[in-house]
Design a protein around this motif. Structure first.
Motif, short mmCIF file in Angstrom:
data_model
loop_
_atom_site.label_atom_id
_atom_site.label_comp_id
_atom_site.label_asym_id
_atom_site.label_seq_id
_atom_site.Cartn_x
_atom_site.Cartn_y
_atom_site.Cartn_z
N LEU A 125 -2.27 -5.86 9.41
CA LEU A 125 -1.18 -5.12 10.06
C LEU A 125 -0.98 -5.46 11.54
N THR A 157 2.43 5.29 6.60
CA THR A 157 1.35 5.90 5.84
C THR A 157 1.73 7.35 5.57
N THR A 198 4.56 -1.11 3.03
CA THR A 198 3.75 0.11 3.03
C THR A 198 4.63 1.31 2.70
N SER A 253 -2.72 2.03 3.65
CA SER A 253 -2.37 1.16 4.79
C SER A 253 -3.52 1.06 5.79
N SER A 305 0.85 -1.19 0.00
CA SER A 305 0.00 0.00 0.00
C SER A 305 0.88 1.23 0.00
N ALA A 359 4.50 -0.62 9.93
CA ALA A 359 3.87 -0.03 8.75
C ALA A 359 4.00 1.48 8.79
#
Length: 192
Positions: free
Chosen positions: A115, A122, A150, A106, A101, A120
């Motif tokens: 997740l 974003t 991500t 995400s 993503s 992760a």
């Protein structure tokens, strides 16, 4: 290799196109002749947050048939993370080898349960939103944890596409695609 691009209304076009451009060059430049891809959504067409319309060639496919799914971000993710139909569809990607993503895409991976205990990232404006899905939010541009990759904000999509090209076919291939794209910024802020 089969790639599914997960599209939805109110996505950010550059999130999608930045990644799409690099990945599809794996085939168009002759590196991965077996690479195929589909534009996947829950309807026949979707529109981005500024009015560009995309025609979808796979409506509601079983995502388990793909080797990689890619989820872009955009304002549409805010509502979709609570949309049962969309999230249940995304969950069909549970066994997909690569779940990728960028930006607030995400949040959708998180809502699908992908997740949990995973590092992760974003868009920087979405770090607090991402914390509801993982306590391992990384403030970096690209984060790989297991088979989940991500990316940060919008322009990171270009870097993320090159990163996946390198992961799939090696650094020489990624460098050749990067040169063809005339893109000098790859390889900053990556966490493996």
């Amino acid at each position: 290799m089969k790639v599914g691009f997960i599209l939805f209304d109110q996505l950010t076009a550059l999130d999608f196109i930045g990644f799409y451009d690099g990945i599809t060059r794996l085939k168009t430049l002759g590196f991965k002749k077996d690479l195929t891809w589909d534009l996947c959504a829950l309807s026949n067409e979707i529109s981005d947050d500024r009015g560009i319309t995309f025609k979808i060639n796979k409506v509601s496919p079983d995502l388990s048939e793909y080797d990689l799914i890619f989820v872009p971000g955009g304002m549409g993710t805010r509502a979709l993370q609570y949309d049962t139909e969309f999230i249940n569809w995304l969950k069909t990607a549970k066994a997909v080898p690569y779940k990728v993503s960028v930006c607030t895409g995400s949040l959708l991976l998180g809502a699908a349960g992908f997740l949990t205990n995973i590092k992760a990232t974003t868009h920087p404006n979405g770090f607090d939103l991402l914390k509801q899905y993982t306590d391992k939010v990384e403030k970096e541009r690209i984060v790989k944890d297991s088979n989940i990759i991500t990316g940060g904000g919008v322009a990171t999509s270009v870097d993320l596409g090159l990163y996946i090209c390198e992961l799939i076919d090696g650094p020489e291939t990624a460098a050749r695609i990067q040169k063809q794209m005339d893109y000098p910024y790859y390889k900053t802020g990556i966490v493996n």
